[in-house]
Scaffold this motif. Structure first.
Motif, short mmCIF file in Angstrom:
data_model
loop_
_atom_site.label_atom_id
_atom_site.label_comp_id
_atom_site.label_asym_id
_atom_site.label_seq_id
_atom_site.Cartn_x
_atom_site.Cartn_y
_atom_site.Cartn_z
N HIS A 48 0.81 -1.22 0.00
CA HIS A 48 0.00 0.00 0.00
C HIS A 48 0.85 1.28 0.00
O HIS A 48 0.36 2.33 -0.39
CB HIS A 48 -1.00 -0.02 1.15
CG HIS A 48 -2.20 0.84 0.91
ND1 HIS A 48 -2.88 0.84 -0.28
CD2 HIS A 48 -2.83 1.77 1.67
CE1 HIS A 48 -3.87 1.72 -0.22
NE2 HIS A 48 -3.85 2.30 0.96
N GLN A 55 -1.20 7.30 -5.71
CA GLN A 55 -2.41 8.08 -5.40
C GLN A 55 -2.08 9.57 -5.24
O GLN A 55 -2.86 10.42 -5.66
CB GLN A 55 -3.06 7.54 -4.12
CG GLN A 55 -3.61 6.12 -4.32
CD GLN A 55 -4.05 5.47 -3.02
OE1 GLN A 55 -3.92 6.05 -1.94
NE2 GLN A 55 -4.57 4.26 -3.12
N GLU A 110 -8.23 3.59 6.02
CA GLU A 110 -8.86 3.24 4.74
C GLU A 110 -10.31 3.73 4.70
O GLU A 110 -10.77 4.25 3.69
CB GLU A 110 -8.79 1.74 4.47
CG GLU A 110 -7.38 1.19 4.27
CD GLU A 110 -6.51 2.02 3.35
OE1 GLU A 110 -6.95 2.35 2.23
OE2 GLU A 110 -5.39 2.37 3.75
N GLU A 113 -10.43 7.35 4.02
CA GLU A 113 -10.13 7.63 2.61
C GLU A 113 -11.32 7.27 1.71
O GLU A 113 -11.66 8.02 0.79
CB GLU A 113 -8.90 6.82 2.16
CG GLU A 113 -7.62 7.27 2.82
CD GLU A 113 -6.45 6.46 2.31
OE1 GLU A 113 -5.56 7.05 1.69
OE2 GLU A 113 -6.42 5.24 2.53
N GLU A 143 -8.31 1.71 -2.49
CA GLU A 143 -8.57 1.83 -1.04
C GLU A 143 -9.54 0.72 -0.60
O GLU A 143 -9.36 0.11 0.44
CB GLU A 143 -9.16 3.20 -0.68
CG GLU A 143 -8.43 4.41 -1.22
CD GLU A 143 -7.04 4.64 -0.66
OE1 GLU A 143 -6.41 3.68 -0.16
OE2 GLU A 143 -6.57 5.77 -0.75
FE LIG Z 1 -5.27 3.81 1.63
#
Ligand SMILES: [Fe+2]
Ligand SMILES: [Fe+2]
Length: 175
Positions: A48, A55, A110, A113, A143
């Motif tokens: 991630h 991202q 997460e 997000e 995500e």
């Molecule tokens: Fe994330």
């Protein structure tokens, strides 16, 4: 008279918030990876990190579409979530429940997000920002996927560990 704020303003403010959050997450994830006991959890965090870098660059492209320079604005929500995660790392160091704590704070990140990207996508749609919608959707999918794999890890592996004896701790021998 103060300028009447529009949905464009709201969208840009939201972008600054998530831009700050992603960069903050980028500093937190490697620490969480290092702290994780379970190797799969560590790998999930490391994966991630790479996605989060991507991202951040997607957000830069979204700023480009609205002809604004990429800027951050302190996001108190993510600061709080990450501070709580750091507290868990400190308090549960050496404990078999550490990974459970790490999983919980990672999922809180997460979920934050997912909530923010969902909103930004609907506003970008409303504003007719086609490229931004495409980019933000890509990130939202990552995500959601991350959240799902953390749930699977929590169920499959880590919950077992929390109930077992701490590994690597020698039992005291009676003499
Ligand atoms: Fe994330
Ligand atoms: Fe992210």
């Amino acid at each position: 008279m103060p300028k009447v704020k529009t949905l464009e303003d709201l969208f840009q403010a939201g972008l600054k918030d998530i831009f700050f959050a992603e960069k903050k997450i980028l500093t937190a994830l490697p620490k969480m990876a290092k702290a994780a006991i379970n190797q799969d959890l560590r790998a999930a965090f490391e994966k991630h990190v790479a996605e989060t870098e991507e991202q951040v660059s997607r957000l830069e492209q979204v700023f480009e579409e609205i002809e604004a320079k990429p800027q951050s604005k302190t996001c108190d929500a993510i600061m709080g979530i990450i501070a709580e995660g750091q507290e868990i790392m400190k308090d549960y160091k050496g404990s078999p429940a550490l990974d459970n704590g790490l999983l919980a704070s990672a999922q809180a990140v997460e979920h934050y997000e997912i909530c923010q990207y969902g909103t930004l996508i609907s506003w970008a749609n409303e504003l007719g920002l086609k490229e931004s919608v495409r980019l933000l959707r890509q990130t939202l999918a990552e995500e959601e996927k991350t959240d799902k794999s953390l749930t699977a890890l929590a169920e499959a592996v880590v919950n077992q560990e929390a109930c077992s004896e701490p590994a690597g701790i020698e039992s005291e021998e009676e003499t």
